[in-house]
Design a protein around this motif. Sequence first.
Motif, PDB file in Angstrom:
ATOM      1  N   LEU A  88      -7.061   7.977  -2.651  1.00 49.85           N
ATOM      2  CA  LEU A  88      -7.280   6.718  -2.156  1.00 49.85           C
ATOM      3  C   LEU A  88      -7.689   6.587  -0.927  1.00 49.85           C
ATOM      4  O   LEU A  88      -7.747   5.240  -0.292  1.00 49.85           O
ATOM      5  N   ASN A 110       0.821  -1.205  -0.005  1.00 50.34           N
ATOM      6  CA  ASN A 110       0.024   0.061  -0.030  1.00 50.34           C
ATOM      7  C   ASN A 110       0.944   1.157   0.065  1.00 50.34           C
ATOM      8  O   ASN A 110       0.467   2.230  -0.532  1.00 50.34           O
ATOM      9  N   ARG A 111       2.103   1.344   0.558  1.00 55.08           N
ATOM     10  CA  ARG A 111       2.853   2.550   0.743  1.00 55.08           C
ATOM     11  C   ARG A 111       3.523   2.622  -0.775  1.00 55.08           C
ATOM     12  O   ARG A 111       3.686   3.723  -0.809  1.00 55.08           O
ATOM     13  N   TYR A 159      -7.464   7.928   2.055  1.00 55.93           N
ATOM     14  CA  TYR A 159      -6.537   8.101   3.344  1.00 55.93           C
ATOM     15  C   TYR A 159      -6.526   9.573   3.743  1.00 55.93           C
ATOM     16  O   TYR A 159      -7.048  10.332   3.114  1.00 55.93           O
ATOM     17  N   THR A 160      -6.127   9.732   5.086  1.00 55.42           N
ATOM     18  CA  THR A 160      -5.910  10.954   5.374  1.00 55.42           C
ATOM     19  C   THR A 160      -4.791  11.549   5.147  1.00 55.42           C
ATOM     20  O   THR A 160      -3.683  10.864   4.747  1.00 55.42           O
ATOM     21  N   GLN A 161      -4.488  12.880   4.818  1.00 55.96           N
ATOM     22  CA  GLN A 161      -3.082  13.312   4.450  1.00 55.96           C
ATOM     23  C   GLN A 161      -2.007  12.881   5.372  1.00 55.96           C
ATOM     24  O   GLN A 161      -1.028  12.766   5.121  1.00 55.96           O
ATOM     25  N   MET A 177       3.202   7.180   5.580  1.00 55.91           N
ATOM     26  CA  MET A 177       3.665   6.037   4.812  1.00 55.91           C
ATOM     27  C   MET A 177       4.877   6.353   3.961  1.00 55.91           C
ATOM     28  O   MET A 177       5.746   5.497   3.787  1.00 55.91           O
ATOM     29  N   ALA A 235      -4.147  11.502  -1.274  1.00 59.60           N
ATOM     30  CA  ALA A 235      -4.762  11.124  -0.072  1.00 59.60           C
ATOM     31  C   ALA A 235      -6.473  10.929  -0.450  1.00 59.60           C
ATOM     32  O   ALA A 235      -7.314   9.950  -0.089  1.00 59.60           O
ATOM     33  N   SER A 253      -1.814   9.984   7.110  1.00 65.14           N
ATOM     34  CA  SER A 253      -1.328   8.964   7.245  1.00 65.14           C
ATOM     35  C   SER A 253      -0.524   8.646   6.003  1.00 65.14           C
ATOM     36  O   SER A 253       0.241   7.871   5.849  1.00 65.14           O
ATOM     37  N   VAL A 254      -1.031   9.517   4.682  1.00 61.25           N
ATOM     38  CA  VAL A 254      -0.052   9.310   3.487  1.00 61.25           C
ATOM     39  C   VAL A 254       1.396   9.767   3.901  1.00 61.25           C
ATOM     40  O   VAL A 254       2.273   9.134   3.213  1.00 61.25           O
ATOM     41  N   VAL A 304       0.500   4.368  -2.316  1.00 65.57           N
ATOM     42  CA  VAL A 304       0.503   5.671  -2.411  1.00 65.57           C
ATOM     43  C   VAL A 304       1.754   6.725  -2.765  1.00 65.57           C
ATOM     44  O   VAL A 304       1.330   7.517  -3.425  1.00 65.57           O
TER      45      VAL A 304
END
Length: 289
Positions: free
Chosen positions: A23, A2-3, A25-27, A33, A20, A29-30, A6
């Motif tokens: 996909l 997943n990383r 996701y929160t910014q 990663m 983000a 968490s992006v 991203v």
Amino acid sequence: MNRLLVLETIIQMKSFTKAAEALGYTQSSVSQMVLGIEKEFGMQILKRSRNGVSLTAEGEALYPYIVQTLRTYQALQERAASLKGLETGMVRIGAITSVSCYWLPELFKKFQEKYPNIEFVLQQGDFGMILDWLKRGEIDFGLMTAEYGDGFNKVVLHETEMKAFLPSKHPLAKLDSVPIEKLACDPFILVEGGGYSEPMKAFEEAGVIPHVRYRIQDDYTIMAMVEAGLGVSILSELVASRTDFDVVAKSIEPKVTRPVAAVYRDKATLPIASQYFIDFLVENQKALQ
């Protein structure tokens, strides 16, 4: 994995925020990663600037391997899915304008009637761009001329005629077919091929040199310019089938053709969905008119 996905999405969109959102996701968490990848490799991979996010020099060196890893994993997932039927998958295609506009919409529709969960990613470009995308692993295969791209595997799908496009009131528009020598007398609008050109090859074989006044990548822009009387051009017959421009399309003497092919590296290593779609194209060759 997943990383890496991203990271690829950030590069494509040139933005952490847009990646983000795309996909889910929160910014934060992006960002975490990406930091995790950079910590693992011990180097900075991305840099921010006024133009958005881009790769560092080290990132540029690593990126082809990241893309290759993602595509291999995608192929693994789709191969597993194929064991129970083609239920999911993604087909990444690069195509010239005439093919993407006039063939692919109906072919996508027919293919998804059989495999409704397959996704398509389509990029339009000239021959050179498509080959670059293939080399970088950004697409699974290209739909372009079979005459260009040494070293790639090719399956010819259709022999498309290239025609002379003229203003409707041009003197040559009255002819049943146009001698190619006559097209060298007017300003010529050349469709940009990115390294290869059927019109220029045809002029060369006829021993004439056209007066190239404009080099344009988009077929529709060329037809608008022909309509305005800025010159004449040679384009695929496909673009004449759906146009409201006040132009005429005439066959050329001698006849000029384009062998449209599916172009790829190694079919066996392509994602299963793309293998299926190439087979589908071959099965539906008669529908490519």
